[in-house]
Motif scaffolding. Structure first.
Motif, PDB file in Angstrom:
ATOM      1  N   ARG A 188      14.480  -0.481  27.752  1.00 56.38           N
ATOM      2  CA  ARG A 188      14.677  -1.865  28.197  1.00 56.38           C
ATOM      3  C   ARG A 188      14.271  -2.887  27.135  1.00 56.38           C
ATOM      4  N   THR A 189      13.184  -2.585  26.402  1.00 59.16           N
ATOM      5  CA  THR A 189      12.708  -3.542  25.395  1.00 59.16           C
ATOM      6  C   THR A 189      13.499  -3.361  24.104  1.00 59.16           C
ATOM      7  N   THR A 190      13.995  -4.455  23.573  1.00 61.67           N
ATOM      8  CA  THR A 190      14.731  -4.380  22.314  1.00 61.67           C
ATOM      9  C   THR A 190      13.982  -5.168  21.248  1.00 61.67           C
ATOM     10  N   VAL A 191      13.788  -4.551  20.102  1.00 57.68           N
ATOM     11  CA  VAL A 191      13.149  -5.259  18.987  1.00 57.68           C
ATOM     12  C   VAL A 191      14.247  -6.003  18.239  1.00 57.68           C
ATOM     13  N   LEU A 192      14.156  -7.328  18.236  1.00 58.20           N
ATOM     14  CA  LEU A 192      15.226  -8.120  17.615  1.00 58.20           C
ATOM     15  C   LEU A 192      15.039  -8.272  16.117  1.00 58.20           C
ATOM     16  N   GLY A 193      13.818  -8.183  15.649  1.00 55.05           N
ATOM     17  CA  GLY A 193      13.572  -8.333  14.208  1.00 55.05           C
ATOM     18  C   GLY A 193      12.105  -8.577  13.967  1.00 55.05           C
ATOM     19  N   LYS A 194      11.795  -8.778  12.713  1.00 55.80           N
ATOM     20  CA  LYS A 194      10.395  -9.003  12.334  1.00 55.80           C
ATOM     21  C   LYS A 194      10.296 -10.358  11.673  1.00 55.80           C
ATOM     22  N   ARG A 195       9.223 -11.080  11.958  1.00 54.72           N
ATOM     23  CA  ARG A 195       8.982 -12.317  11.214  1.00 54.72           C
ATOM     24  C   ARG A 195       7.728 -12.116  10.393  1.00 54.72           C
ATOM     25  N   GLU A 196       7.819 -12.297   9.111  1.00 56.13           N
ATOM     26  CA  GLU A 196       6.642 -12.150   8.268  1.00 56.13           C
ATOM     27  C   GLU A 196       6.726 -13.141   7.110  1.00 56.13           C
ATOM     28  N   PRO A 197       5.569 -13.495   6.544  1.00 53.30           N
ATOM     29  CA  PRO A 197       5.604 -14.458   5.447  1.00 53.30           C
ATOM     30  C   PRO A 197       6.367 -13.895   4.255  1.00 53.30           C
ATOM     31  N   ALA A 198       6.949 -14.789   3.468  1.00 61.24           N
ATOM     32  CA  ALA A 198       7.626 -14.354   2.239  1.00 61.24           C
ATOM     33  C   ALA A 198       6.620 -13.612   1.369  1.00 61.24           C
ATOM     34  N   ALA A 199       7.116 -12.666   0.554  1.00 64.68           N
ATOM     35  CA  ALA A 199       6.211 -11.812  -0.227  1.00 64.68           C
ATOM     36  C   ALA A 199       5.233 -12.626  -1.068  1.00 64.68           C
ATOM     37  N   ASP A 200       5.699 -13.766  -1.643  1.00 59.02           N
ATOM     38  CA  ASP A 200       4.791 -14.519  -2.508  1.00 59.02           C
ATOM     39  C   ASP A 200       3.801 -15.372  -1.707  1.00 59.02           C
ATOM     40  N   ALA A 201       4.017 -15.463  -0.374  1.00 59.00           N
ATOM     41  CA  ALA A 201       3.067 -16.214   0.450  1.00 59.00           C
ATOM     42  C   ALA A 201       2.062 -15.260   1.095  1.00 59.00           C
ATOM     43  N   GLN A 202       2.237 -13.975   0.817  1.00 60.88           N
ATOM     44  CA  GLN A 202       1.382 -12.955   1.438  1.00 60.88           C
ATOM     45  C   GLN A 202       0.068 -12.865   0.668  1.00 60.88           C
ATOM     46  N   THR A 203      -1.015 -13.316   1.282  1.00 59.20           N
ATOM     47  CA  THR A 203      -2.288 -13.307   0.561  1.00 59.20           C
ATOM     48  C   THR A 203      -3.175 -12.136   0.980  1.00 59.20           C
ATOM     49  N   ILE A 204      -2.788 -11.432   2.062  1.00 61.82           N
ATOM     50  CA  ILE A 204      -3.615 -10.307   2.509  1.00 61.82           C
ATOM     51  C   ILE A 204      -3.020  -9.019   1.966  1.00 61.82           C
ATOM     52  N   PRO A 206      -4.144  -5.262   1.617  1.00 69.20           N
ATOM     53  CA  PRO A 206      -5.158  -4.238   1.909  1.00 69.20           C
ATOM     54  C   PRO A 206      -5.401  -3.260   0.762  1.00 69.20           C
ATOM     55  N   GLU A 207      -4.384  -3.064  -0.094  1.00 63.87           N
ATOM     56  CA  GLU A 207      -4.541  -2.075  -1.167  1.00 63.87           C
ATOM     57  C   GLU A 207      -5.166  -2.662  -2.436  1.00 63.87           C
ATOM     58  N   ALA A 208      -5.447  -3.979  -2.441  1.00 69.43           N
ATOM     59  CA  ALA A 208      -5.962  -4.612  -3.662  1.00 69.43           C
ATOM     60  C   ALA A 208      -7.344  -4.078  -4.024  1.00 69.43           C
ATOM     61  N   LYS A 209      -7.628  -4.039  -5.335  1.00 69.62           N
ATOM     62  CA  LYS A 209      -8.945  -3.551  -5.783  1.00 69.62           C
ATOM     63  C   LYS A 209     -10.008  -4.600  -5.496  1.00 69.62           C
ATOM     64  N   LEU A 210      -9.589  -5.878  -5.488  1.00 62.97           N
ATOM     65  CA  LEU A 210     -10.561  -6.961  -5.323  1.00 62.97           C
ATOM     66  C   LEU A 210     -10.272  -7.798  -4.081  1.00 62.97           C
ATOM     67  N   LEU A 211     -11.323  -8.059  -3.326  1.00 62.10           N
ATOM     68  CA  LEU A 211     -11.249  -9.027  -2.233  1.00 62.10           C
ATOM     69  C   LEU A 211     -11.869 -10.318  -2.744  1.00 62.10           C
ATOM     70  N   PHE A 212     -11.085 -11.382  -2.779  1.00 66.39           N
ATOM     71  CA  PHE A 212     -11.601 -12.678  -3.214  1.00 66.39           C
ATOM     72  C   PHE A 212     -11.817 -13.511  -1.959  1.00 66.39           C
ATOM     73  N   TYR A 242      -3.443 -13.482 -10.892  1.00 59.43           N
ATOM     74  CA  TYR A 242      -3.822 -12.703 -12.084  1.00 59.43           C
ATOM     75  C   TYR A 242      -4.524 -11.395 -11.718  1.00 59.43           C
ATOM     76  N   ALA A 243      -5.385 -11.453 -10.693  1.00 60.25           N
ATOM     77  CA  ALA A 243      -6.172 -10.250 -10.361  1.00 60.25           C
ATOM     78  C   ALA A 243      -5.485  -9.395  -9.306  1.00 60.25           C
ATOM     79  N   ARG A 244      -4.319  -9.859  -8.786  1.00 65.43           N
ATOM     80  CA  ARG A 244      -3.641  -9.168  -7.682  1.00 65.43           C
ATOM     81  C   ARG A 244      -4.649  -8.898  -6.562  1.00 65.43           C
ATOM     82  N   ALA A 245      -5.467  -9.930  -6.274  1.00 61.70           N
ATOM     83  CA  ALA A 245      -6.535  -9.768  -5.282  1.00 61.70           C
ATOM     84  C   ALA A 245      -6.027 -10.111  -3.884  1.00 61.70           C
ATOM     85  N   SER A 246      -6.770  -9.648  -2.900  1.00 60.99           N
ATOM     86  CA  SER A 246      -6.501 -10.016  -1.520  1.00 60.99           C
ATOM     87  C   SER A 246      -7.404 -11.200  -1.176  1.00 60.99           C
TER      88      SER A 246
END
Ligand SMILES: Cc1cc2nc3c(=O)[nH]c(=O)nc-3n(C[C@H](O)[C@H](O)[C@H](O)COP(=O)(O)OP(=O)(O)OC[C@H]3O[C@@H](n4cnc5c(N)ncnc54)[C@H](O)[C@@H]3O)c2cc1C
Length: 346
Positions: A188-204, A206-212, A242-246
């Motif tokens: 009955r439930t249909t997933v219509l799509g995903k909404r997520e921030p653009a890749a360059d707006a993604q600041t979180i 999880p795999e980053a070496k540094l948490l800033f 520069y640091a590819r930090a989260s």
């Protein structure tokens, strides 16, 4: 004798996520420690063959699969039915699964259907006196408990980042199809799509070496009597780039937005670290303009090496919360750090 089921779902591209390999690593170690135990793998997804091939050499005695278009996306009814069917087919007594958002929603319900029990946010598994023990934290990472249960099946959802991922050569896997009939109500439930921030707006990240971590100090009046929020934004974004930090934040900083004050435009409550925020896992953390209060630093439990920059030599970080505290102006420090990082990146 335990029958250990490693239960995973395929990603949209048909592969398995890193957290799935971590759960597999834990399941294998557990199996090695339990004499006479059996390891079985169970997969759910639109097509599970390539995921199965990825774990062909993991030592599982059977690889069970539920696949088809109905199982492409996360949906409670179909995911629960698939997981239940696989658990039954495997005769699982222990179910080890990655704590992805998809499984987190479903597996407690599956345990209930099977008459078993579930534990979430598990960070460790071990065998003590031939009994399985699971570790998890309570009260926002202030207390650690070791749990044993006699109820079976026992479903254990392992927190991503807490285990070593299994690594092995892919191969040609033989998947045993587990069939199940779905009612129309289950679709009955249909997933219509995903909404997520653009890749360059993604600041979180999880795999980053540094948490800033940015604290409220970035928005406060500085030595010249003025706030410098635009400068702060640039310094923080440059460091992330520069640091590819989260990017993490203190609660005070994210709350300021709700109070109508000038805040950093890219921060949301999802960035908040702490008692009422997240508990990220990164090898290193750098807190800037953040006081280091207990409700914030409790979220640093799993950050291995912690450093902070604060003007105040009596801030919370100085009281055993950080490995290194730089008593300095974060605007000056980050400007220099970015200059050095820019050279390295170039
Ligand atoms: C029930 C409860 C739950 C909470 N949960 C959380 C939580 O999940 N996460 C969380 O973060 N907090 C949480 N808090 C709030 C927490 O107690 C603190 O209020 C909050 O963490 C403080 O944020 P801050 O350090 O950014 O701000 P402030 O306390 O305002 O500190 C700002 C710091 O910036 C420094 N500073 C200013 N300018 C500069 C500069 N140029 N260079 C260097 N340093 C500078 C100042 O010296 C100061 O130490 C919770 C509180 C309660 C009661």
């Amino acid at each position: 004798m335990e029958t250990i089921l490693f239960l995973a779902h395929a990603e949209t591209d048909g592969s398995l996520s890193k957290s799935a390999f971590e759960a597999l690593g834990a399941a294998k170690t557990l199996s090695a420690g339990l004499t006479g135990s059996k390891l079985i793998a169970g997969l759910v997804g639109e097509n599970v063959q390539s995921a199965a091939n990825q774990l062909a050499n993991c030592g599982a005695s059977r690889i069970l699969g539920v696949s088809g278009p109905d199982f492409a996306q996360s949906r409670y009814a179909t995911d629960a039915a698939a997981a239940e069917a696989i658990c039954k087919s495997a005769g699982a007594t222990l179910v080890i699964a990655p704590a992805t958002s998809r499984w987190n929603r479903v597996l407690a319900g599956v345990a209930e259907r099977l008459g078993g029990r579930a534990d979430t946010h598990v960070t460790g598994l071990s065998v003590q006196n031939a009994a399985v023990s699971a570790n998890r934290w309570y009260y926002r990472q202030r207390m650690e408990a070791v749990i044993q249960r006699s109820a079976r099946p026992w479903v254990l959802l392992l927190d991503p980042g807490s285990q070593l991922a299994w690594q092995g050569e892919p191969g040609a896997a033989n998947v045993e199809t587990v069939s199940l009939s779905l009612t129309d109500a289950a679709r009955r439930t249909t997933v219509l799509g995903k909404r997520e921030p653009a890749a360059d707006a993604q600041t979180i990240r999880p795999e980053a070496k540094l948490l800033f971590v940015a604290g409220a100090g970035w928005t406060k009046k500085q030595a010249d009597g003025q706030p410098h929020v635009k400068d702060a934004e640039k310094l923080i974004l440059d460091c992330l780039k520069y640091a590819r930090a989260s990017l993490g934040s203190s609660k005070s900083l994210v709350d300021l937005g709700g109070e109508g004050q000038a805040v950093l435009s890219f921060l949301t409550h999802l960035n908040q670290v702490g008692q009422t925020g997240s508990t990220p896992r990164h090898p290193k953390g750098l807190a800037t303009c953040c006081h280091g209060e207990e409700p914030h630093t409790v979220g640093w439990r799993f950050v291995s090496e912690r450093r902070a920059v604060n003007l105040d030599p009596n801030c919370g970080w100085a009281r055993g919360k950080a490995d290194v505290l730089y008593v300095a102006d974060a605007f000056a420090v980050m400007s220099k750090v970015n200059e050095l990082l820019a050279k390295t990146t170039a």
